[in-house]
Structures are given as C-alpha cells and as structure tokens.
Design a protein around this motif. Structure first.
Motif, PDB file in Angstrom:
ATOM      1  N   HIS A   1      -0.324  -5.946   5.670  1.00  0.00           N
ATOM      2  CA  HIS A   1       0.426  -6.822   6.577  1.00  0.00           C
ATOM      3  C   HIS A   1      -0.387  -7.228   7.813  1.00  0.00           C
ATOM      4  CE1 HIS A   1       1.446  -3.068   8.682  1.00  0.00           C
ATOM      5  NE2 HIS A   1       1.868  -3.795   9.700  1.00  0.00           N
ATOM      6  N   TYR A   2      -1.519  -6.529   8.067  1.00  0.00           N
ATOM      7  CA  TYR A   2      -2.351  -6.972   9.185  1.00  0.00           C
ATOM      8  C   TYR A   2      -2.922  -8.367   8.942  1.00  0.00           C
ATOM      9  CZ  TYR A   2      -1.876  -3.325  12.492  1.00  0.00           C
ATOM     10  OH  TYR A   2      -1.339  -2.529  13.468  1.00  0.00           O
TER      11      TYR A   2
ATOM     12  N   LYS B   1       0.822  -1.192   0.000  1.00  0.00           N
ATOM     13  CA  LYS B   1       0.000   0.000   0.000  1.00  0.00           C
ATOM     14  C   LYS B   1       0.866   1.256   0.000  1.00  0.00           C
ATOM     15  CE  LYS B   1      -1.181   1.708   4.394  1.00  0.00           C
ATOM     16  NZ  LYS B   1       0.000   1.896   5.210  1.00  0.00           N
TER      17      LYS B   1
ATOM     18  N   TYR C   1       4.993  11.987   3.725  1.00  0.00           N
ATOM     19  CA  TYR C   1       4.042  10.956   3.307  1.00  0.00           C
ATOM     20  C   TYR C   1       2.709  11.142   4.041  1.00  0.00           C
ATOM     21  CZ  TYR C   1       1.568   6.597   4.321  1.00  0.00           C
ATOM     22  OH  TYR C   1       0.585   5.667   4.563  1.00  0.00           O
TER      23      TYR C   1
ATOM     24  N   LYS D   1      -0.821 -11.040  10.541  1.00  0.00           N
ATOM     25  CA  LYS D   1      -0.613 -11.072  11.995  1.00  0.00           C
ATOM     26  C   LYS D   1      -1.317 -12.271  12.612  1.00  0.00           C
ATOM     27  CE  LYS D   1       0.155  -6.146  12.643  1.00  0.00           C
ATOM     28  NZ  LYS D   1       1.430  -5.880  13.305  1.00  0.00           N
TER      29      LYS D   1
ATOM     30  N   PHE E   1      -6.689   1.158  17.300  1.00  0.00           N
ATOM     31  CA  PHE E   1      -5.270   1.153  16.934  1.00  0.00           C
ATOM     32  C   PHE E   1      -4.618   2.341  17.604  1.00  0.00           C
ATOM     33  CE2 PHE E   1      -1.947   3.068  14.421  1.00  0.00           C
ATOM     34  CZ  PHE E   1      -1.220   2.035  13.868  1.00  0.00           C
TER      35      PHE E   1
ATOM     36  N   ARG F   1       8.127  11.285   8.965  1.00  0.00           N
ATOM     37  CA  ARG F   1       7.298  10.750   7.879  1.00  0.00           C
ATOM     38  C   ARG F   1       6.224  11.745   7.477  1.00  0.00           C
ATOM     39  NH1 ARG F   1       4.112   5.925   9.177  1.00  0.00           N
ATOM     40  NH2 ARG F   1       4.059   5.200   7.046  1.00  0.00           N
TER      41      ARG F   1
ATOM     42  N   LYS G   1      -2.182   8.432  16.113  1.00  0.00           N
ATOM     43  CA  LYS G   1      -0.733   8.534  16.296  1.00  0.00           C
ATOM     44  C   LYS G   1      -0.490   9.339  17.562  1.00  0.00           C
ATOM     45  CE  LYS G   1       0.718   6.943  12.210  1.00  0.00           C
ATOM     46  NZ  LYS G   1       1.712   5.883  12.077  1.00  0.00           N
TER      47      LYS G   1
ATOM     48  N   GLU H   1      -0.865   4.170  18.706  1.00  0.00           N
ATOM     49  CA  GLU H   1       0.591   4.182  18.596  1.00  0.00           C
ATOM     50  C   GLU H   1       1.135   5.277  19.488  1.00  0.00           C
ATOM     51  OE1 GLU H   1       2.040   2.552  14.248  1.00  0.00           O
ATOM     52  OE2 GLU H   1       1.781   4.684  14.510  1.00  0.00           O
TER      53      GLU H   1
ATOM     54  N   GLN I   1      -1.921  -6.800  19.282  1.00  0.00           N
ATOM     55  CA  GLN I   1      -0.551  -6.520  19.719  1.00  0.00           C
ATOM     56  C   GLN I   1      -0.563  -5.396  20.734  1.00  0.00           C
ATOM     57  OE1 GLN I   1       0.824  -5.504  15.778  1.00  0.00           O
ATOM     58  NE2 GLN I   1       0.793  -3.322  16.216  1.00  0.00           N
TER      59      GLN I   1
ATOM     60  N   HIS J   1      -5.931  -1.662   7.225  1.00  0.00           N
ATOM     61  CA  HIS J   1      -5.723  -2.594   8.336  1.00  0.00           C
ATOM     62  C   HIS J   1      -6.982  -2.816   9.183  1.00  0.00           C
ATOM     63  CE1 HIS J   1      -1.738  -1.993   7.006  1.00  0.00           C
ATOM     64  NE2 HIS J   1      -1.375  -1.023   7.826  1.00  0.00           N
TER      65      HIS J   1
ATOM     66  N   ASP K   1      -4.153   5.866   6.120  1.00  0.00           N
ATOM     67  CA  ASP K   1      -2.946   5.164   6.547  1.00  0.00           C
ATOM     68  C   ASP K   1      -3.258   3.818   7.198  1.00  0.00           C
ATOM     69  OD1 ASP K   1      -0.129   4.988   6.866  1.00  0.00           O
ATOM     70  OD2 ASP K   1      -0.312   5.605   8.960  1.00  0.00           O
ATOM     71  N   VAL K   2      -4.218   3.778   8.089  1.00  0.00           N
ATOM     72  CA  VAL K   2      -4.470   2.493   8.776  1.00  0.00           C
ATOM     73  C   VAL K   2      -5.920   2.018   8.782  1.00  0.00           C
ATOM     74  CG1 VAL K   2      -2.469   2.727  10.311  1.00  0.00           C
ATOM     75  CG2 VAL K   2      -4.688   3.507  11.101  1.00  0.00           C
TER      76      VAL K   2
HETATM   77  C1  BG6 Z   1       1.590   1.033   8.314  1.00  0.00           C
HETATM   78  C2  BG6 Z   1       1.329   2.504   8.479  1.00  0.00           C
HETATM   79  O1  BG6 Z   1       0.838   0.510   7.262  1.00  0.00           O
HETATM   80  O2  BG6 Z   1       1.247   0.356   9.509  1.00  0.00           O
HETATM   81  C3  BG6 Z   1       2.088   3.052   9.650  1.00  0.00           C
HETATM   82  O3  BG6 Z   1       1.716   3.186   7.290  1.00  0.00           O
HETATM   83  C4  BG6 Z   1       1.805   2.258  10.895  1.00  0.00           C
HETATM   84  O4  BG6 Z   1       1.778   4.428   9.878  1.00  0.00           O
HETATM   85  C5  BG6 Z   1       1.998   0.760  10.633  1.00  0.00           C
HETATM   86  O5  BG6 Z   1       2.719   2.688  11.899  1.00  0.00           O
HETATM   87  C6  BG6 Z   1       1.558  -0.075  11.821  1.00  0.00           C
HETATM   88  O6  BG6 Z   1       1.987  -1.406  11.660  1.00  0.00           O
HETATM   89  P1  BG6 Z   1       2.299  -2.301  12.925  1.00  0.00           P
HETATM   90  O7  BG6 Z   1       2.588  -3.654  12.354  1.00  0.00           O
HETATM   91  O8  BG6 Z   1       3.458  -1.667  13.628  1.00  0.00           O
HETATM   92  O9  BG6 Z   1       1.069  -2.280  13.777  1.00  0.00           O
END
Ligand code: BG6
Length: 480
Positions: A184-185, A154, A232, A188, A220, A229, A332, A222, A366, A246, A241-242
């Motif tokens: 990538h989610y 993505k 972007y 997991k 989610f 970044r 974030k 963080e 996670q 995800h 983004d997520v």
């Molecule tokens: C990415 C986003 O796709 O996923 C990031 O672009 C985000 O902003 C990340 O931090 C989160 O992935 P993970 O595996 O750390 O939860």
C-alpha cells in the motif's frame, strides 16, 4: 482483457477481519462516493464468521465517518450494494455456494452473458489460507469467460524460499497479469510523487548520484507498539513487516534509473546486508504503564528476540550509487508517527562561508505531506551571516482544497483500470527477498544470538542509533 465494461463484482475474502474494516471497505466507499466504481457494481463479503447481512455491513462500515448529510445518504446507498456470505476456506461446497450467490446477483443486475460477468477477488486474509482460498476460487468461482483479477495482500512469504513457493502456487492458478500484489506504500501520494520530483526537475536529474549525494535516510516511526498483534508480529518482526516491502519500495523509487530501464535492475545491485551494517532493538516498558514488547498479552513467546526496531545500511553497487549508504530505519513504539526520506547532499567544497549545513532534500510521506529542501542563505538584513532555511512545499498549505486519497483507494482504482504499475511484480518480489533473506536467517537462528539493544516505549529509539547513522555518513549538525 483490460476493460471491465462498466460491470464488476468485487469479492472481499476475509471481510470479517481487521484489514477489511479498517482499509478495504472504507476505500471502496471512498471510491463509490466519488463515482469511481463502475455503475454496475456489487460487493460481496466472504468470511468464516456466521453473521446476518446487517451485522456484517455494520461491522465493515464502522470506521466510515460521513462528513455531511450527502455522504450519509451515499453511505446508505453503499450499504445496498453489499452482500455477505459466510463459508469455509477449504471446502468445495462453500465455494460453490459463493459462486451461486455471485451468479444470482449478476443475473439480477442484468448480466446474463457469462462474458459480462467480471470478478475481482480481494484477499484480505492471513497467509495460512492464501493457497486454499486461491484454489477454491480458481476451481469454483473463477469465470472462464469473463475478466478475473486477484488482489493479494502481504506477507508474501517469510524469505526467498517460502515466497517462491507461494508464488509458484498462485502462478499455477492465475496468470501473472491477473495477480495484483498490494504494497500500500505504492499508493501513497508522496511515494507516487517521487518520480515526478526526480525526472521533471532538471537540477535534480543531474545532482542525483554519488558525486553529490552523501547518504540517504529512509525512516518509518510509529508511536504505538504491537499491542494485540503480537501473534502475527512475533513471527515476522520489523524487517519483514515494513522494510522488505514498504521501505524498499521507497528506496527503489529514489535510486532507480530513468524509467526507460526497469526498477528491478537497482534491486539486483544491492549487496546482501552485513551484520555489521545492522542495529536491532526491542522496546521495553516506559515505567509509566506502557508495556514492553514481551509484556504484550497476545505474545506467546515471552523470551522472544524478534526485533521491533531495525536500522540497516544498504549499498547499491552500481555506477550511480557506489559508496552511498541508504539507511533504512523502522520501529514500533517510538515517540512519534513519521515516515520520511532524507537525501543528504555532500559538503560544499571550498568552505567559502562559515556555518553552512549540508543541503538535505526531505520527502515527508506522512503525516503532513511535504517536500522541502534544507538550504543555506544569507541572513536577511545588514548581516552577512549564513543561515539555514527551507524551500518548502507543504501540501496542506499549498493545496488547500486537496483531499489526498487514501492509498487503498488509489490502488483499488488501479485494479479496476488494469494498471499494474503500482503493484509488486513477481521478479521484483524475488529480488527484494534476496536482499533480506541471509540477514533474516541469521536473526532467526537461535545459535547466533545476535545483539539486540533495548529502548523504552515512546522514546526516539535505541541510544546507539545516533552513532550508527553517523557512522554511515549522516551529519546531524542541523537536523531535527
Ligand atoms: C503494515 C504493517 O503493512 O503497514 C503494519 O503490517 C504497519 O505493522 C502499517 O503499522 C503501516 O502503514 P501506514 O499506512 O499506517 O503507514
């Protein structure tokens, strides 16, 4: 077309970038050290930066930390199956040179028949070069007689229209079965476990609908901002983004019907998100040195109104879920790192006991992977009080020897095995953009000037969040 017959060359496009060193190469090494890459394998990094072989391999292995002498030895071997080639993304000559490098390596590895030369192209690239790179590969590096697979990361566009354009451009070059869109989610461990939880436990199968479930929260968090970044992120914002990817994937797994039908159906039933079902925020400095979003050096537009936090209520209009809010929350620069799903059940009718809380099934994606159910029981001993406690499956306590594989390892292995089930299909991508595009266009339109609340770096999020989730049915009486 499915079997690689033990031989493959993996080409990592954009191997000098962040994603390659943080995710792709560590995952490739993880697979290599555990014997999951084919015996006859070679990895070729490709990027614009001019570097020696040594500089490149040091760069892409800097995040790999061997835990034993044996792993250290494996890492040395791994370095030998790697090559770097620099070149441009829009020049035929560069691509022809790459093709020559691949052919030479293949010949050296005994792959003389063209049909044995299988190639996986992994695009760890910024979206601006997706199309020229895909064209360059197709024209000059694609092997008509072997197996070719293209892995794409993505962002897949910014809205329905741009995603369709990208899809059409890729679709003109590669067949759908050759394309693997990574979210990538989907790799997991806890995301993959949702299906087993739902469909291998009879008591969930029957309590998994509007009759029993009051609301669902998918969160989610963080603990860091967009430092570095900003370039972007400011173009995309937290929803693109997520959430569109995800969190919506997680929602799909929670809400879909038994896999006899397909998951795409549930996406088609989600009504477009309304502005009143939305809370948007942006972080400000914490007064203690942590910068606000607008203070980030990498951010060009110092008056940006890009959300770094969003809470959205989604509604699925079908028989199973009518009226049940699915609240997606992502931010974030919050107080902690946490991704989880909370499925909050309805109140017990009849109120036989005081002090009962709603059942809540929590899937912690996670950190500290776990599945637990908040439930009510009698206080042990002479008391008749009801107390809230947990039925708890914490992976690290229960499976003490388990090393949970990284999402990227499991997904790259799927690519090698030709298993598409954990990748984003084109129709699914289109349906997910349809849900978000009207809202995103409203947010992006400067005329609309949508409300944007603030929250300090390191906080739990905007103050308005509690009222927002309560408004969508969430009962906080017993929640952390
Ligand atoms: C990415 C986003 O796709 O996923 C990031 O672009 C985000 O902003 C990340 O931090 C989160 O992935 P993970 O595996 O750390 O939860």
């Amino acid at each position: 077309q499915s079997e690689l017959n033990g031989a493959v060359t993996i080409v990592v496009l954009g191997s000098s970038g962040d994603l390659a060193k943080k995710k792709t190469y560590p995952a490739l090494f993880g697979l290599y050290k555990n014997g999951f890459l084919p015996n006859n394998v070679h990895i070729v990094g490709y990027a614009r930066t001019k570097m020696t072989q040594e500089e490149h391999i040091e760069r892409v292995t800097q995040y790999i930390k061997p835990k034993s002498d044996e792993e250290q030895a494996k890492l040395q071997q791994f370095k030998h199956i790697n090559t770097y080639q620099s070149g441009l993304y829009d020049q035929a000559e560069s691509w022809m040179q790459l093709n020559q490098v691949l052919e030479k390596l293949e010949t050296e590895r005994g792959l003389t028949l063209a049909s044995s030369r299988n190639r996986v192209f992994y695009m760890a690239l910024p979206p601006s070069v997706f199309i020229p790179v895909a064209q360059g590969i197709k024209q000059h590096v694609y092997n008509d007689q072997g197996i070719n697979r293209l892995v794409v990361e993505k962002p897949f566009g910014k809205d329905t229209e741009s995603s369709n354009e990208l899809g059409d451009a890729l679709g003109a070059l590669f067949k759908e079965e050759e394309i693997y869109r990574i979210d990538h989610y989907l790799g997991k461990e806890m995301v993959k476990s949702v299906m087993n939880l739902r469909f291998a436990n009879i008591f969930f199968a029957h309590a998994w609908d509007r009759q029993f479930i009051d609301n669902v929260q998918i969160t989610f968090k963080e603990p860091f901002g967009t430092e570095g970044r900003g370039g972007y992120f400011d173009e995309f914002g937290i929803i693109r983004d997520v959430m569109q990817n995800h969190l919506l994937q997680v929602l799909t797994l929670i809400a879909m019907e038994r896999p006899i039908s397909t998951d795409i159906k549930v996406l088609k039933c989600i009504r477009p998100i309304k502005m009143e079902d939305t809370l948007l925020g942006q972080y400000v400095g914490d007064g203690n040195g942590k910068p606000g979003y607008l203070e980030d050096d990498s951010l060009k537009n110092k008056a940006s109104r890009t959300p770094t936090f969003a809470a959205l209520a989604l509604f699925i209009e079908n028989e199973r879920w009518e009226g049940v809010p699915f609240v997606l929350k992502a931010g974030k620069a919050l107080n902690e790192a946490k991704v989880e799903v909370r499925i909050q059940f309805k109140n017990v009718p009849g109120n036989l006991y005081d002090n009962t809380a709603r059942n809540e099934l929590v899937i912690r994606i996670q950190p500290k992977e776990s599945i637990y159910m908040k439930f009510n029981s009698k206080q042990p001993g002479l008391s008749y009080q009801t107390i809230q406690t947990d039925l708890d499956l914490s992976y690290h306590d229960r499976y003490t020897d388990l090393a949970i594989p990284d999402a990227y390892e499991s997904l790259i292995l799927d690519v090698l095995r030709n298993d598409h089930s954990n990748f984003v299909r084109d129709d699914e991508l289109e349906a997910s953009w349809k849900i978000f595009t009207p809202l995103l266009h409203t947010i992006d339109d400067p005329q609309q000037h949508l409300p944007l609340v603030t929250y300090p770096y390191g906080s739990r999020g905007p103050q308005e969040l509690n009222a927002f989730v309560q408004n969508f049915g969430y009962d906080r009486s017993d929640s952390s």
